[in-house]
Design an enzyme around this catalytic site. Structure first.
Site, PDB file in Angstrom:
ATOM      1  N   SER A 215    -111.603  14.788 -18.200  1.00  0.00           N
ATOM      2  CA  SER A 215    -112.974  14.922 -17.755  1.00  0.00           C
ATOM      3  C   SER A 215    -113.174  16.124 -16.836  1.00  0.00           C
ATOM      4  O   SER A 215    -112.965  17.263 -17.240  1.00  0.00           O
ATOM      5  CB  SER A 215    -113.365  13.607 -17.077  1.00  0.00           C
ATOM      6  OG  SER A 215    -114.721  13.521 -16.837  1.00  0.00           O
TER       7      SER A 215
ATOM      8  N   ASP B 263    -109.946  29.644 -20.193  1.00  0.00           N
ATOM      9  CA  ASP B 263    -110.815  30.432 -21.067  1.00  0.00           C
ATOM     10  C   ASP B 263    -111.251  31.752 -20.438  1.00  0.00           C
ATOM     11  O   ASP B 263    -111.639  32.685 -21.150  1.00  0.00           O
ATOM     12  CB  ASP B 263    -112.052  29.624 -21.454  1.00  0.00           C
ATOM     13  CG  ASP B 263    -111.731  28.558 -22.498  1.00  0.00           C
ATOM     14  OD1 ASP B 263    -110.546  28.302 -22.736  1.00  0.00           O
ATOM     15  OD2 ASP B 263    -112.678  27.988 -23.077  1.00  0.00           O
TER      16      ASP B 263
ATOM     17  N   LYS C  99    -111.338  14.325 -22.891  1.00  0.00           N
ATOM     18  CA  LYS C  99    -112.626  13.663 -22.655  1.00  0.00           C
ATOM     19  C   LYS C  99    -113.680  14.734 -22.421  1.00  0.00           C
ATOM     20  O   LYS C  99    -113.724  15.356 -21.361  1.00  0.00           O
ATOM     21  CB  LYS C  99    -112.571  12.722 -21.458  1.00  0.00           C
ATOM     22  CG  LYS C  99    -113.895  12.022 -21.196  1.00  0.00           C
ATOM     23  CD  LYS C  99    -113.808  11.096 -20.001  1.00  0.00           C
ATOM     24  CE  LYS C  99    -115.145  10.393 -19.769  1.00  0.00           C
ATOM     25  NZ  LYS C  99    -116.210  11.342 -19.341  1.00  0.00           N
TER      26      LYS C  99
END
Length: 541
Positions: free
Chosen positions: A310, A321, A335
């Site tokens: 999460s 990223d 999640k």
């Protein structure tokens, strides 16, 4: 405020294979939930919401009038609501008034209490730490005090549980609780009246220096105070010379989306995408970094494992990223759904409803598969059976889930964050005997007795670092530990004890350090042999 889950990792997941088997029964129960959705509608159009509500009322009346046994209409409705939400996705959930209050309390960063940490030692509630500036310290409670009565009820009894203690000591802020205490060195019990107050609970589980340059911060979850607690930990470590950071998000099941964004923001230059969310009824919302970036020039490694979920995955995904740091460990939970707590009822209960998916900066949705035919609850077991805790699972690397970072690194979606550097679980030195000790009360009880008996010697250590470098667990101490374990029903096994001796010594030393320097002391010892941490130190160098 949107959040990603009320607890570290949900206590139960939905087994969809079983849902299929019982679907007709569950559907019938689910229909009763319409009572809450508008039972007073009278005009009915075929296929409309009003027709559904009419059918729901008719079914519930039918059950009440003709069912073989007496039924509780309220309970039937509540059960039906749970089943409806269970059928949507693994993280939408109904929360009773009690559950909702507890979830909010856990993430709020504080609760009403007396301000102690405790251990049930020899069937007695015993204080291990007194929270600075809390009501117990103000009243004069000390570490190693034995609490024998709370509001006139004995706490010196067998089988006392943590829940028993919470029930007695926690309560509304401003209320009083009366304690009777036996203090070592005093013959008569002492009486205290303590006024409960807001007790802060930091989600920064540990913040320590691992060497002259490298700091280590461990977050247990993302609560309402996590960002401010994190900044406090960073400031403390920077004063001690931190120029590199290991952020430990292992076993961190998430929490508030906003807190995760603010922490990721600290590592990024201005204008970088952190995450975006989108759902059928939730327009795309984008979160970008601001001018803060207090750690934007600090080399960082983030530790993840199968229980990293999460909000923790948002931070990890943003760092990965944006080519900002190195993710180390094993594939995270997966999640990628955002929940929001809603209160459509009048009894204090609420619904935690999935309203959107979140996407990492490259556009990845890392939510693992769920739905009919998928046993969501068993996915972690399947990872173990597929040997994924020891080698990366290349089967999840499919072209349709492939994404590329600005610097050309390939990353994948569809089921968690795959680390940049994979580290297998370290099982060296483990044995069944070691595991039995680890999940018993032996270490904590032995350490408590040891610290109480050796206070003068232990007070000579200026800090946890000095303790880590100089303190030695003697063989005589180990023999006493093994004897205590034997008395508690853990049979001594010579070969296994010898095989796990290093780990047993480390765990005992860590528990002793915990009693003196709290969690920072514990992790100062435990991190010495942690394979993920060793790899992170290597990468940061």
């Amino acid at each position: 405020m949107q959040d990603l889950d009320p607890k570290e990792i949900p206590q139960r997941y939905r087994a969809y294979s079983r849902l299929t088997l019982f679907y007709p029964i569950l559907l019938a129960l689910a229909l009763a939930a319409g009572i809450y959705l508008g039972g007073r509608m009278n005009t009915v159009t075929p296929g409309s919401q009003k027709e559904t509500v009419s059918k729901l009322n008719s079914l519930l009346n039918l059950i009440e009038e003709h069912y073989v046994d007496k039924v509780d209409r309220s309970k039937l409705t509540e059960d039906a609501i749970r089943e409806i939400l269970d059928g949507l996705d693994p993280h939408s959930a109904y929360m009773s008034p009690e559950d909702a209050k507890q979830a909010r309390e856990e993430l709020s960063g504080k609760f009403g209490g007396v301000g102690i940490q405790f251990l049930v030692y020899k069937d007695t509630l015993t204080v291990t730490h007194v929270i600075p500036n809390g009501p117990s310290e103000t009243a004069g409670i000390q570490a190693f005090d034995r609490i024998i009565e709370v509001d006139g009820k004995s706490m010196a009894r067998k089988n006392i549980t943590t829940e028993d203690v919470f029930d007695r000591l926690r309560g509304d802020i401003g209320t009083e609780v009366k304690l009777k205490i036996m203090r070592p060195g005093q013959r008569k019990p002492l009486a205290f009246t303590i006024t409960r107050d807001a007790i802060p609970v930091s989600t920064v589980e540990a913040s320590i220096m691992l060497d002259a340059q490298t700091g280590y911060i461990r977050l247990s979850q993302f609560g309402a105070q996590t960002y401010s607690d994190f900044l406090g930990a960073v400031h403390k470590l920077q004063k001690r010379g931190m120029s590199k950071l290991i952020l430990d998000l292992r076993d961190n099941g998430g929490g508030y989306l906003d807190e995760a964004n603010k922490i990721a923001d600290e590592f990024l230059e201005s204008g970088k995408l952190i995450v975006y969310t989108e759902g059928e009824h939730s327009p795309r919302q984008t979160y970008k970094s601001t001018q803060k970036g207090r750690l934007k020039d600090t080399p960082v490694a983030i530790l993840v494992n199968h229980n990293t979920a999460s909000a923790s995955e948002i931070v990890s995904g943003a760092i990965q990223d944006n080519d900002r740091g190195t993710i180390i460990g094993r594939r995270s939970f997966g999640k990628g759904l955002v929940q929001q707590e809603m209160k459509p009822f009048n009894d204090g209960s609420s619904v935690r409803l999935t309203i959107a998916r979140y996407y990492t900066p490259t556009g990845r949705c890392i939510q693992k598969p769920y739905g009919q035919g998928i046993d969501y609850e068993m996915e972690q077991v399947e990872r173990f059976e597929h040997n994924e805790f020891f080698v990366p699972d290349s089967s999840i690397f499919v072209d349709s889930l492939k994404f590329k970072t600005p610097k050309g690194k390939i990353v994948y979606g569809g089921g968690g964050i795959m680390p940049d550097v994979f580290v297998p679980i370290d099982t060296s030195g483990r044995s069944e005997y070691y595991t039995e000790l680890l999940y018993s009360r032996v270490y904590s009880e032995f350490a408590f007795d040891f610290v109480e008996r050796h206070k003068p010697q232990l007070n000579r250590y200026a800090n946890a670092d000095a303790f880590v470098k100089s303190f030695t667990v003697e063989d005589a101490d180990l023999n006493l530990l093994y004897a205590l374990a034997e008395r508690q029903g853990i049979k001594f096994r010579t070969a296994e004890a010898n095989h796990s001796k290093g780990l047993i010594i480390q765990q005992l030393k860590a528990e002793i350090a915990r009693l003196i320097w709290n969690a920072d002391g514990y992790y100062s010892v435990i991190m010495q042999r942690d394979a993920d941490v060793r790899k992170a130190l290597e990468v940061l160098k």
